[in-house]
Motif scaffolding. Sequence first.
Motif, short mmCIF file in Angstrom:
data_model
loop_
_atom_site.label_atom_id
_atom_site.label_comp_id
_atom_site.label_asym_id
_atom_site.label_seq_id
_atom_site.Cartn_x
_atom_site.Cartn_y
_atom_site.Cartn_z
N GLY A 154 3.04 52.68 -7.13
CA GLY A 154 3.32 51.34 -7.61
C GLY A 154 3.75 51.35 -9.07
N ILE A 155 3.04 52.11 -9.89
CA ILE A 155 3.40 52.17 -11.31
C ILE A 155 4.77 52.80 -11.48
N ALA A 156 5.00 53.87 -10.74
CA ALA A 156 6.29 54.55 -10.84
C ALA A 156 7.44 53.62 -10.44
N LEU A 157 7.20 52.74 -9.49
CA LEU A 157 8.26 51.81 -9.07
C LEU A 157 8.32 50.60 -10.01
N ALA A 158 7.14 50.18 -10.52
CA ALA A 158 7.10 48.97 -11.35
C ALA A 158 7.79 49.18 -12.69
N LEU A 159 7.67 50.39 -13.24
CA LEU A 159 8.27 50.64 -14.55
C LEU A 159 9.78 50.35 -14.56
N PRO A 160 10.55 51.01 -13.70
CA PRO A 160 11.99 50.68 -13.72
C PRO A 160 12.28 49.26 -13.26
N ALA A 161 11.54 48.78 -12.26
CA ALA A 161 11.80 47.43 -11.74
C ALA A 161 11.56 46.40 -12.83
N GLY A 162 10.42 46.53 -13.53
CA GLY A 162 10.09 45.58 -14.58
C GLY A 162 11.10 45.64 -15.72
N THR A 163 11.45 46.87 -16.13
CA THR A 163 12.39 47.00 -17.24
C THR A 163 13.76 46.44 -16.87
N LEU A 164 14.16 46.67 -15.62
CA LEU A 164 15.45 46.12 -15.18
C LEU A 164 15.43 44.60 -15.21
N VAL A 165 14.29 44.03 -14.83
CA VAL A 165 14.17 42.57 -14.88
C VAL A 165 14.34 42.09 -16.32
N LEU A 166 13.70 42.78 -17.27
CA LEU A 166 13.81 42.38 -18.68
C LEU A 166 15.24 42.52 -19.18
N VAL A 167 15.87 43.65 -18.84
CA VAL A 167 17.24 43.88 -19.31
C VAL A 167 18.17 42.82 -18.73
N SER A 168 17.97 42.49 -17.45
CA SER A 168 18.89 41.51 -16.87
C SER A 168 18.63 40.12 -17.46
N ASN A 169 17.36 39.86 -17.82
CA ASN A 169 17.07 38.61 -18.53
C ASN A 169 17.80 38.59 -19.88
N ALA A 170 17.70 39.70 -20.62
CA ALA A 170 18.35 39.77 -21.93
C ALA A 170 19.85 39.62 -21.79
N LYS A 171 20.39 40.24 -20.71
CA LYS A 171 21.83 40.14 -20.50
C LYS A 171 22.25 38.72 -20.20
N SER A 172 21.42 38.04 -19.42
CA SER A 172 21.80 36.66 -19.07
C SER A 172 21.73 35.78 -20.32
N VAL A 173 20.75 36.04 -21.19
CA VAL A 173 20.67 35.27 -22.44
C VAL A 173 21.90 35.53 -23.29
N SER A 174 22.20 36.83 -23.51
CA SER A 174 23.34 37.15 -24.37
C SER A 174 24.63 36.70 -23.71
N GLY A 175 24.63 36.62 -22.41
CA GLY A 175 25.80 36.14 -21.69
C GLY A 175 26.09 34.68 -22.00
N THR A 176 25.03 33.87 -22.04
CA THR A 176 25.27 32.45 -22.36
C THR A 176 25.71 32.31 -23.80
N TRP A 177 25.20 33.17 -24.68
CA TRP A 177 25.67 33.12 -26.07
C TRP A 177 27.14 33.48 -26.13
N GLN A 178 27.45 34.50 -25.35
CA GLN A 178 28.81 34.98 -25.39
C GLN A 178 29.77 33.91 -24.89
N GLY A 179 29.32 33.13 -23.92
CA GLY A 179 30.15 32.03 -23.43
C GLY A 179 30.47 31.06 -24.54
N ALA A 180 29.57 31.02 -25.50
CA ALA A 180 29.79 30.11 -26.63
C ALA A 180 30.53 30.81 -27.76
N ALA A 181 30.97 32.06 -27.52
CA ALA A 181 31.65 32.79 -28.58
C ALA A 181 32.85 32.00 -29.07
N ARG A 182 32.95 31.89 -30.35
CA ARG A 182 34.03 31.08 -30.91
C ARG A 182 34.85 31.92 -31.87
N ILE A 183 36.12 31.52 -31.98
CA ILE A 183 36.98 32.16 -32.96
C ILE A 183 37.37 31.06 -33.96
#
Lengths: 326, 229
Positions: free
Chosen positions: A56-85
């Motif tokens: 369980g721990i061996a599976l939870a480590l990558p699964a949990g980290t992937l969840v965090l990374v995808s959360n961070a990506k979705s956050v930065s993605g919405t920022w990026q949508g607001a990227a302005r020049i």
Amino acid sequence: MPAARDDGARGARLSRQTLGQRFAAYRLHHRQMLAAGFERLRRYPLATLMTVMVIGIALALPAGTLVLVSNAKSVSGTWQGAARISLFLKQNLSDSAVQQLADSVRAHAGVASVKVITASQSLAEFRQHSGFGDTLSLLGSNPLPAVLVIRPTNDYTTPVAAQQLGHELGVLPQVAEVRMDIQWLRRLQAMLDILHRAVLIIALLLALAVVLIVGNTIRLEIENRRTEIEVSKLMGATDAFIRRPFLYHGAWYGLAGGVMAWILVLIALLLMAGPVAHLASLYGSRFSLSGLGFEGSLVLLVSGIALGWLGSWVAVARHLRAIEPT
Amino acid sequence: MIQFSEVSKRYAGGNEALASVSFNIEHGEMVFLTGPSGAGKSTLLKLLALIERPSRGQIIVNGQNLGGIRRGQIPHYRRKVGMIFQDHKLLHDRPVFDNVALPLIIAGVAYQDIPKRVSAALELVGLAHKERALPVMLSTGEQQRVGIARAVISRPPILIADEPTGNLDPDLSFEVMQLFRRLNQVGITVLVASHDHNLIRRLGQRVLSLRAGRVVAPELQGDAHAGRA
């Protein structure tokens, strides 16, 4: 030796059964081995729990980290949508010239919208926000340029494409300077990409660990059931027949480990929900962590089962052949 | 039914367990295999069970040349040879019923047929009431009879037994041998390895003697032919 042939025919007749019956017996054996595998996990709850916990721990480590990374990506993605020049224009342009330029820029395929801030609007805004209003009034003329704030279309929101768009607009004669607020986003994006890749590598290593853990557990199980394997082989059991209970056993371990990992990820996300909500509120955002979701959960459980099965295969392939009756 | 032609078996260490052994056991015969320890009895049975392969020579069982049987086909061959062991080789964590049913489950026999066949096999060896017992609750003689029930349940045309009475007292030994006689009388070819000469003499069947890996004077003893099927 006609007698021998007679006997063979008799044996065949006695043991003859329809293909359907044979298949039913085969399916029943699968079902029984499925149940027996679970029964074996239940028989030694503490040992099972420890093995399942490790998986369980061996599976939870990558699964949990992937969840965090995808959360961070979705956050930065919405920022990026607001990227302005921001296009800072040259000082001496009249308001109509600015408007004209805005119209031509708006015609560019990569431009979703253009907001015009004339020199006087800039001044008013600056006066309001900066607190230097009084100082500004000392200046005879407006030192601020007109600005075109451009929001790129979706196709142009990626850092590279936005950069490209900025370059194209920057060469216009009326433009004094191009400012893009996406540099740091690009860096963040790059860091997240590295993190994502690192997590995938770690996930592969931990998947290998799960295979080895299950493999080792099954190896011990094979050792414990050595006599049974030998006797079964003497009674004419095929390799597949002997392998079956171990494969189900391993798959159960994998499934249990997957469920354990799912629970661990859930607990971790619950523990982080409070602080994350606090941080988001500081940014005036309603962002909250998203969990594994249905698809993610399914992937986690299925990979657990698959890795358990695979680990079992490795052990069985290595050790079953070595156990021959003597 | 069982035919050895010039069969030799040399183990990796250079020890020659069998040297040019030839004999023929007819269908429906019951034959005792005797000889002192190390004479090659066990090796001969292992060759028949395809646990070992001969170094030279040819073995034909029930019309099938064992040399032509590949590893993957061994299970199907073994299902047609009932085997009985000195140490019974029962599974001690399972009741008698499960032990006896094992060959049927392995062969994929329809489940609804299994209980009555197990009952019939246990009845045959006189243990009809012991289905639910664990092997440890049985005497050695009873355990051996469970082993016999397991060997015959799939109705193999051939039965081979390795020292089946090795751990039994004379009376029990005789009972077990009587059981083999009865199985032989219903048409099963039986080969029993034993060094219990008194017992063999009492039963009066054909004897195949091994000494240092060779067959010595394959002889018919007493009224062996009288009981032949």
